[in-house]
Design a protein around this motif. Structure first.
Motif, short mmCIF file in Angstrom:
data_model
loop_
_atom_site.label_atom_id
_atom_site.label_comp_id
_atom_site.label_asym_id
_atom_site.label_seq_id
_atom_site.Cartn_x
_atom_site.Cartn_y
_atom_site.Cartn_z
N GLN A 98 27.27 7.38 12.48
CA GLN A 98 28.18 7.84 11.44
C GLN A 98 27.40 8.46 10.30
O GLN A 98 26.56 7.80 9.68
CB GLN A 98 29.03 6.69 10.90
CG GLN A 98 30.03 7.14 9.84
CD GLN A 98 30.71 5.99 9.12
OE1 GLN A 98 30.16 4.91 9.01
NE2 GLN A 98 31.93 6.23 8.65
N ASN A 116 26.82 9.91 6.46
CA ASN A 116 27.41 9.77 5.14
C ASN A 116 28.16 11.06 4.79
O ASN A 116 27.97 12.10 5.43
CB ASN A 116 26.34 9.45 4.11
CG ASN A 116 25.76 8.06 4.29
OD1 ASN A 116 26.36 7.21 4.95
ND2 ASN A 116 24.59 7.81 3.73
N CYS A 160 35.10 2.04 17.15
CA CYS A 160 35.41 3.08 16.17
C CYS A 160 36.75 3.72 16.50
O CYS A 160 36.83 4.86 16.92
CB CYS A 160 34.30 4.13 16.11
SG CYS A 160 33.96 5.00 17.66
N GLY A 190 33.72 5.22 11.18
CA GLY A 190 32.93 4.00 11.07
C GLY A 190 33.32 3.00 12.13
O GLY A 190 34.29 3.18 12.88
#
Length: 255
Positions: A48, A50, A103, A113
């Motif tokens: 994942q 940011n 997820c 996430g």
């Protein structure tokens, strides 16, 4: 003058070649991320980014036991997290799901996430002028598989960090997550926050600061077993390291 021209050309050409050779490693060096599965079962790594960073490898894929997968890190800057999903399958109707780290029921997480509890590797990777990488392993959201991060050929602060212990065998009863729920085997070890949902254990509201967010008996269980990890929200940032110019960052699931 004519006799000196070849010498001058030779000197100039040689100087240019030396400059190019000296610059070549910097231009050609690309950081590789490698995920290694040493577990005696298939895991489904998830990645994942940011906010504002690209999704790598579509965000997830299966990784059979004793195999690895390598891919280049993006140029300039990338930050995000990696974890392993476990006990995954296609249920009736074809829906994909995992007992840990799921997820949203997707094979390729696509930037989503994962569900706690899961062991997390966290990265901030720089290229170019500020050429360093920081990394750490977090048990703030609990534990599902042993995990370490190993840098290769870096300079500066480049230790191996993570959690080699299998905490499923020693997880306190109140933190155990079983699949199927209630009577199945222990598949993950919850954080105190995940187990009890209190502001104090989750370091939120009044407890969301370095002064009020403290270690608990539950985070201390993780810290004693795996001291080189984050175990609560305001744990020591010294566990993140700045490693200059590593050629590879290797995430290893199990040992």
């Amino acid at each position: 003058m004519a006799s000196s021209t070849p010498s001058l050309l030779f000197t100039t050409t040689t100087t240019l070649l030396l400059v190019l050779l000296l610059r070549a490693p910097c231009l050609s060096q690309a950081l590789t991320l490698t995920l290694v599965n040493n577990c005696p079962f298939t895991v489904w790594p998830a990645i994942q980014p940011n906010a504002g960073h690209p999704v790598l490898e579509r965000g997830g894929f299966p990784l059979p036991t004793l195999t690895h997968r390598s891919f280049p890190a993006p140029d300039a800057l990338w930050s995000g997290r990696v974890w392993a999903r476990t006990h995954c399958s296609h249920a009736h109707g074809g829906r994909f799901s995992c007992a840990t780290g799921d997820c949203g029921g997707r094979l390729e997480c696509g930037g989503l996430g994962g569900a706690a509890p899961a062991t997390l590797a966290q990265f901030t990777i720089h290229h170019g002028h500020a050429d360093f990488s920081s990394y750490g392993v977090s048990l703030v959201d609990g534990f599902n598989v042993p995990m370490t991060v190993t840098p290769h050929e870096g300079k500066g602060m480049c230790p191996v960090v993570g959690c080699r212990a299998d905490l499923l065998a020693t997880c306190p009863p109140q933190l155990q997550m079983r699949s199927p729920p209630g009577h199945g085997p222990v598949v993950a070890c919850k954080s105190g926050c995940e187990a009890f949902r209190t502001d104090e254990l989750c370091c939120r509201n009044h407890y969301n600061s370095k002064e009020t967010c403290r270690a608990s008996s539950y985070s201390e269980f993780f810290k004693r077993a795996c001291p080189a990890t984050f175990t609560f929200a305001h744990d020591s940032p010294s566990l993140m390291h700045e490693c200059s110019s590593p050629r590879e960052l290797k995430v290893i699931f199990c040992h």
